[in-house]
Design an enzyme around this catalytic site. Structure first.
Site, mmCIF file in Angstrom:
data_model
loop_
_atom_site.group_PDB
_atom_site.id
_atom_site.type_symbol
_atom_site.label_atom_id
_atom_site.label_comp_id
_atom_site.label_asym_id
_atom_site.label_seq_id
_atom_site.Cartn_x
_atom_site.Cartn_y
_atom_site.Cartn_z
ATOM 1 N N TYR A 294 4.339 4.552 8.346
ATOM 2 C CA TYR A 294 3.667 3.814 9.914
ATOM 3 C C TYR A 294 2.828 2.185 9.363
ATOM 4 O O TYR A 294 3.053 1.455 11.005
ATOM 5 C CB TYR A 294 2.687 4.740 10.165
ATOM 6 N N CYS B 55 6.053 16.108 12.588
ATOM 7 C CA CYS B 55 4.870 15.463 11.643
ATOM 8 C C CYS B 55 5.049 15.037 10.438
ATOM 9 O O CYS B 55 4.542 17.487 9.882
ATOM 10 C CB CYS B 55 3.923 15.684 12.987
HETATM 11 N N1 LIG Z 1 -5.003 12.642 13.116
HETATM 12 C C1 LIG Z 1 -4.138 11.577 12.670
HETATM 13 C C2 LIG Z 1 -3.036 11.378 11.695
HETATM 14 C C3 LIG Z 1 -2.239 12.167 12.343
HETATM 15 C C4 LIG Z 1 -0.755 12.047 13.597
HETATM 16 O O1 LIG Z 1 -0.590 10.626 13.307
HETATM 17 N N2 LIG Z 1 0.148 12.893 14.179
HETATM 18 C C5 LIG Z 1 0.807 12.603 15.097
HETATM 19 C C6 LIG Z 1 2.654 13.093 14.579
HETATM 20 S S1 LIG Z 1 2.723 12.983 12.697
HETATM 21 C C7 LIG Z 1 0.285 12.849 16.672
HETATM 22 O O2 LIG Z 1 0.317 13.797 16.832
HETATM 23 N N3 LIG Z 1 0.652 11.463 16.994
HETATM 24 C C8 LIG Z 1 0.356 11.786 18.562
HETATM 25 C C9 LIG Z 1 0.684 10.014 19.116
HETATM 26 O O3 LIG Z 1 0.705 9.287 18.537
HETATM 27 O O4 LIG Z 1 0.329 10.437 20.308
HETATM 28 C C10 LIG Z 1 -4.686 10.775 13.647
HETATM 29 O O5 LIG Z 1 -4.889 10.170 14.630
HETATM 30 O O6 LIG Z 1 -4.155 9.185 12.742
#
Ligand SMILES: N[C@@H](CCC(=O)N[C@@H](CS)C(=O)NCC(=O)O)C(=O)O
Length: 333
Positions: free
Chosen positions: A208, A74
Site C-alpha cells: 500500500y 480486502c
Molecule cells: N482499518 C485500517 C485498515 C483496513 C482498510 O484499510 N481497509 C480497506 C480495504 S482493504 C478499506 O476499507 N478502505 C476503505 C477506504 O479506503 O475508503 C485502515 O483504516 O487503514
C-alpha cells in the site's frame, strides 16, 4: 478534517451523489491526511479498538453477538475469514459482505449491493458508512473493513484490523471447533508477534505504501522494502512448509493474503513489479500449497480482488510515478 467536511461526508453517504466534486474533495482531503510531507503513505489510526475479553471495558465474548463486515477484496478482512474458518467460528461470528466495487469513486464507502434489496440482511443498512455514522456522527476518516458490529446496538465496536485475529485465536477459544489448529501457540507468541510486525510493515502495508505513494522517492523506498523482505522470506521458506517450520500460524495467514493479491493486483495496480509471486519458487510453492488447504482457497474471491483493485482502489497517477520494475536481468541470460 473539520466539522463541515464530516457533514458533507454524511450527506454524500445518504444522497449518493456519485462522482460529485464534493465527494472528490472529501477523498482528496482524506488522502492528504494520510500523506506525509515526503509523499509517504501513513495509514490512518484505528478508531475502534476496544478489546474482546472478560471484565469491564472489554467486549464480551459471546456466540451470535457480533457481525463481521468484510470485503472479499480486502486483505485485512480476508485474514479474519480465514481464521474464522480454520477455527470453526463461522457460526459464532456472522459475516456480512460488501460489494468489492465501491458505490462511487472516489468517495470512501462500501455498499451492500450484493444482498437482496441492497441491504445487509441482518443490519438492514445500505452502506458501511451508515454503521460508522450511527456509531459516531462525527466520524471523519475512511469507512473501513473489517468492522465488527455489536448486534445488540448496531454500532461499530471494533475495526482493529491488526489485532482482530488474535482475539479469535485466544479469547474465542472456548468456541473453537474440535481439532482446530492453534494459530497462536503460547510457546511461539513473541516470535509470531515480532514477525507479524515485520510482515505488516514490509509486506501487507508495504504494497500500500508503494501504491499510495505521492512521490517517486517514497514509492521506490516502499518498492525496495517489499522486495527486500520477499527475498528474505523466500530464503526462510526454502526448507519449510510454513513460516514456523511445519506449524501453520497466524503469521502465515498474514503473509498469505498479500501473496494471494500480488500478481493479480499489486504487481500492476500498486507498481510492485520487480518480480511476480510466481518468480519466487519457494514463496509460490508455499502460497499454492496454502491455497489448496482448507480455509484459504475457499475464502478467496479472485474476481472480487481484481475488480476492486483495478476499478476503484488505484489512485490515478497524478504524482507521475514511473514503475521501478520489472527486473530486466533476464534479457541477458
Ligand atoms: N482499518 C485500517 C485498515 C483496513 C482498510 O484499510 N481497509 C480497506 C480495504 S482493504 C478499506 O476499507 N478502505 C476503505 C477506504 O479506503 O475508503 C485502515 O483504516 O487503514
Amino acid at each position: 478534517m473539520n466539522e463541515q467536511v464530516v457533514q458533507e461526508g454524511a450527506v454524500c453517504a445518504i444522497s449518493r451523489k456519485s462522482q460529485s466534486s464534493e465527494a472528490e474533495q472529501q477523498f482528496k482531503s482524506l488522502f492528504a491526511k494520510e500523506t506525509a510531507a515526503d509523499g509517504s503513505f501513513i495509514r490512518q489510526p484505528v478508531r475502534f479498538a476496544t478489546p474482546f475479553g472478560h471484565g469491564e471495558g472489554k467486549l464480551p465474548v459471546e456466540r451470535g453477538r457480533y457481525r463481521l463486515i468484510v470485503s472479499k477484496a480486502c486483505p485485512w478482512a480476508h485474514r479474519q475469514l480465514i481464521a474464522l474458518r480454520l477455527l470453526g467460528l463461522d457460526d459464532v461470528i456472522s459475516v456480512g459482505v460488501v460489494d468489492p466495487v465501491r458505490p462511487k469513486k472516489p468517495y470512501s464507502d462500501w455498499a451492500f449491493t450484493l444482498d437482496q434489496d441492497g441491504k445487509d440482511p441482518v443490519l438492514g443498512v445500505q452502506y458501511l458508512s451508515d454503521l460508522y455514522l450511527a456509531t459516531d456522527p462525527t466520524y471523519n476518516a475512511r469507512f473501513t473493513v473489517p468492522a465488527i458490529i455489536d448486534l445488540k446496538t448496531g454500532k461499530v465496536v471494533n475495526n482493529d484490523y491488526f489485532n482482530l485475529s488474535y482475539y479469535w485465536e485466544t479469547e474465542f477459544k472456548p468456541f473453537h471447533r474440535e481439532g482446530a489448529p492453534d494459530l497462536f501457540p503460547a510457546d511461539l507468541r513473541p516470535e509470531i508477534k515480532a514477525l507479524n510486525e515485520v510482515i505488516f510493515t514490509d509486506i501487507n502495508n508495504g504494497v500500500y505504501r508503494a501504491g499510495f505513494a505521492a512521490s517517486q522517492t517514497a514509492y521506490e523506498e516502499a518498492y525496495d522494502t517489499v522486495f527486500r523482505r520477499l527475498d528474505v522470506l523466500e530464503q526462510r521458506l526454502e526448507n519449510s512448509t510454513c513460516l514456523f517450520g511445519d506449524r501453520l500460524t497466524d503469521s502465515d495467514i498474514r503473509l498469505w493474503v498479500t501473496l494471494a493479491r500480488f500478481d493479480i493486483a499489486y504487481y500492476n495496480a500498486f507498481r510492485v513489479n520487480r518480480n511476480r509471486l510466481t518468480d519466487f519458487p519457494n514463496l509460490w510453492r508455499y502460497a499454492r500449497r496454502l491455497y489448496q488447504s482448507p480455509g484459504f482457497g475457499e475464502t478467496t474471491d479472485f474476481d472480487a480482488i481484481k475488480r476492486h483493485y483495478h476499478l476503484c482502489c488505484v489512485p490515478s497517477n497524478e504524482y507521475k510515478i514511473v514503475p521501478k520494475g520489472p527486473d530486466l536481468a533476464g534479457w541477458n541470460l
